[in-house]
Design an enzyme around this catalytic site. Structure first.
Site, PDB file in Angstrom:
ATOM      1  CB  CYS A 108      37.326 -23.932 -28.353  1.00 49.97           C
ATOM      2  SG  CYS A 108      38.226 -22.391 -28.664  1.00 49.97           S
ATOM      3  CG  HIS A 213      39.990 -25.311 -24.666  1.00 54.24           C
ATOM      4  ND1 HIS A 213      40.116 -26.181 -25.733  1.00 54.24           N
ATOM      5  CD2 HIS A 213      39.968 -24.066 -25.192  1.00 54.24           C
ATOM      6  CE1 HIS A 213      40.186 -25.486 -26.861  1.00 54.24           C
ATOM      7  NE2 HIS A 213      40.092 -24.191 -26.558  1.00 54.24           N
ATOM      8  CD  GLU A 215      40.047 -29.370 -24.441  1.00 50.53           C
ATOM      9  OE1 GLU A 215      40.721 -28.678 -25.220  1.00 50.53           O
ATOM     10  OE2 GLU A 215      38.912 -29.020 -24.010  1.00 50.53           O
TER      11      GLU A 215
END
Length: 235
Positions: A108, A213, A215
């Site tokens: 990001c 994202h 994660e």
């Protein structure tokens, strides 16, 4: 076998003067076999160099907007909170990672700062400045694990080498994005409205950055897990 130590760039909460990080970054690194180490924010080059020696790779995380002065622009009203101290810290860290040829993963804000540090520019606000052939939602209102739009993966890229996919569904939580790509970077993925969604640096052992994202997705999405696994393996 040595467990890789991954230096993680911190988030800074100005209201309470607190350095912190979203737990999913740390959990994704641990899941892939690495050990995350949260780096200091207010540290000079000497201190960061000492910390960098301990690390086998670096994760440039999401966070606030980059100061537009860093890419030669005046601030527009739609630009949100900036943190010049974090910009400075991450640029020092970036130079250390580049000179020591240690693996880098950007997420990001991470893709945005890496592009700026190499001479690229950003859209300070996508709705205000970017007009593609389609109008996609780049700042979704749905949950973190919901997939928002697709990206087309370049077959010659490091991202394709990892995922072996032409198309990828991603989540999306950003209002800024790459405008002018830095001269040394290559595009790894693009959204259907034409926005750059992933980049890589061919001359580096492992240098990959994505706008989405992973994660938040690594437990439910094979592609996101493969991304972290490849990064930790490179470290």
């Amino acid at each position: 076998m040595k467990i890789p130590v991954i230096g993680v760039t911190p988030h800074f909460e100005t209201d309470n003067n607190k350095i912190c990080i979203a737990s999913m970054y740390m959990e994704a690194i641990l899941d892939a076999g690495g050990v995350p180490l949260l780096l200091p924010l207010k540290a000079g080059k000497e201190a960061l160099a000492a910390a960098a020696k301990v690390c086998d790779g670096f994760l440039f995380t999401g966070g606030p907007d980059i100061d537009p002065f860093r890419f030669g622009e005046e601030t527009i009203p739609e630009c949100e909170v900036v943190n010049p101290e974090r910009d400075e810290m991450e640029e020092i860290l970036f130079e250390l990672a580049l000179s020591e040829k240690k693996p880098v993963l950007g997420i990001c804000r991470g893709i945005q700062v890496l592009n700026v540090f190499l001479g690229g520019t950003l859209y300070q606000d996508i709705p205000a400045q970017f007009h593609g052939s389609l109008s996609l939602c780049h700042s979704q209102k749905s949950g973190r694990t919901v997939l928002s739009h697709s990206v087309e993966v370049d077959k010659d890229s490091l991202l394709y080498e990892i995922l072996k996919k032409d198309t990828l569904m991603v989540n999306s939580f950003h209002h800024q994005g790459i405008k002018d790509l830095a001269p040394l970077l290559k595009t790894a993925a693009t959204s259907k409205d034409g926005l750059i969604e992933a980049v890589y640096l061919k001359e580096h052992p492992f240098f990959l950055a994505v706008q989405w994202h992973p994660e938040h997705l690594f437990r439910v999405n094979e592609g996101a897990k493969k991304l972290f696994d490849a990064f930790i393996k490179a470290c």
